[in-house]
Design an enzyme around this catalytic site. Structure first.
Site, PDB file in Angstrom:
ATOM      1  N   ASP A  56      23.191 -98.357 -70.890  1.00  0.00           N
ATOM      2  CA  ASP A  56      22.673 -99.379 -69.986  1.00  0.00           C
ATOM      3  C   ASP A  56      23.696-100.488 -69.745  1.00  0.00           C
ATOM      4  O   ASP A  56      24.712-100.596 -70.441  1.00  0.00           O
ATOM      5  CB  ASP A  56      21.390 -99.990 -70.560  1.00  0.00           C
ATOM      6  CG  ASP A  56      20.221 -99.034 -70.520  1.00  0.00           C
ATOM      7  OD1 ASP A  56      20.239 -98.103 -69.693  1.00  0.00           O
ATOM      8  OD2 ASP A  56      19.283 -99.222 -71.316  1.00  0.00           O
ATOM      9  N   TYR A 109      24.162 -95.030 -83.040  1.00  0.00           N
ATOM     10  CA  TYR A 109      24.150 -96.343 -82.402  1.00  0.00           C
ATOM     11  C   TYR A 109      24.185 -97.435 -83.470  1.00  0.00           C
ATOM     12  O   TYR A 109      23.596 -97.284 -84.550  1.00  0.00           O
ATOM     13  CB  TYR A 109      22.889 -96.535 -81.552  1.00  0.00           C
ATOM     14  CG  TYR A 109      22.917 -95.855 -80.209  1.00  0.00           C
ATOM     15  CD1 TYR A 109      23.445 -96.495 -79.088  1.00  0.00           C
ATOM     16  CD2 TYR A 109      22.405 -94.576 -80.052  1.00  0.00           C
ATOM     17  CE1 TYR A 109      23.457 -95.871 -77.846  1.00  0.00           C
ATOM     18  CE2 TYR A 109      22.412 -93.944 -78.814  1.00  0.00           C
ATOM     19  CZ  TYR A 109      22.940 -94.595 -77.721  1.00  0.00           C
ATOM     20  OH  TYR A 109      22.950 -93.977 -76.501  1.00  0.00           O
TER      21      TYR A 109
END
Length: 271
Positions: A56, A109
């Site tokens: 994103d 992540y």
């Protein structure tokens, strides 16, 4: 033709996400432009171009992966010459024709949470208990869009450590839904504030009970790595060093801005 996979690192704060968009700066747009200028790919369609995943707006990466076919000699430093300094290919490897980067063994992540954004002390013990409950296979539809067709995801590990300034979250899984990691972090922060119990977490995993979870800010998220069985990406030392140089310059520039803003706050507090 050779099929080559590239390991890509980038600072995402100046881009409108990874996916190319008309008239907006994106990671993918810059990569495709560099591939074309360097002569290894005229277009993504002709080169069987594919990616591991789209991050994103604001999200950074040290290990995203893109892949394409080419009949040209591939030199990482030549491609990087046409890229902005905050985007770098840092490794590459030849792969089989059947290789599809989206089908990874795991993704890692990391989220960096500034503790100054949390006015009260967080209950780290409760956060770690909730993090362990997130591991395994669960229905994560409440952690993404309600329209997700395949919301079950396998999460291998959720760990968090406290540093003097931050809480660092590491989440490793097979694959992730849109906004899933940032919503996981948000829920763990809510545990830290003692706004949720472990029973509440079970309810969040219930697809029949809709829940609205606001994700934490995207600029604290890093895609650390995408891992495949039997595939290694030898790092290009020159590219890594150049990217580290850019990171240090960006850090110094942003720290100066923070110091200026802090000084202005201190002055105004004295009025």
């Amino acid at each position: 033709m050779l099929k080559i996979a590239f390991k890509v690192a980038y600072i995402g704060t100046d881009y409108h996400g990874f996916q190319r968009q008309p008239n907006l700066p994106t990671i993918e747009g810059e990569l495709l432009r560099a591939f074309k200028k360097s002569g290894i790919s005229d277009s993504p369609e002709k080169s069987d171009y594919s990616i591991a995943g789209r991050t994103d707006r604001g999200v950074s990466a040290l290990g995203n992966v893109v892949c394409l076919k080419t009949d040209k000699d591939v030199t990482i430093n030549r491609i990087n010459y046409y890229l902005p300094s905050n985007i770098r290919i840092i490794g590459s490897t030849m792969v089989s024709n059947g290789f599809k980067p989206r089908y990874a063994k795991l993704r890692h992540y990391r989220y960096i949470l500034d503790k100054s954004l949390c006015p009260n002390t967080l209950n780290l013990k409760l956060m770690k208990q909730a993090a362990k409950q997130m591991e395994g296979k669960h229905n994560y539809i409440n952690f993404s869009k309600r329209s997700e067709r395949a919301p079950e995801r396998m999460v291998y590990s959720v760990d968090l450590v406290e540093t003097p300034d931050n809480i660092v979250f590491d989440v490793v899984g097979e694959s992730f839904l849109w906004n899933m990691v940032r919503k996981m972090v948000k829920v763990l922060v809510m545990f830290g504030r003692e706004e949720l119990t472990l029973e509440n977490l079970e309810t969040l995993f219930n697809p029949d009970v809709p829940a609205a979870i606001k994700p934490v800010a995207s600029d604290g998220l890093i895609l650390m790595d995408v891992v495949y069985d039997g595939i290694e990406f030898p790092c290009e030392g020159y590219a890594v060093n150049n990217f580290m140089k850019t990171l240090k310059q960006e850090y110094a520039r942003k720290k100066t801005i923070l110091d200026v803003e802090k000084e202005m706050i201190n002055v105004l507090n004295g009025f």
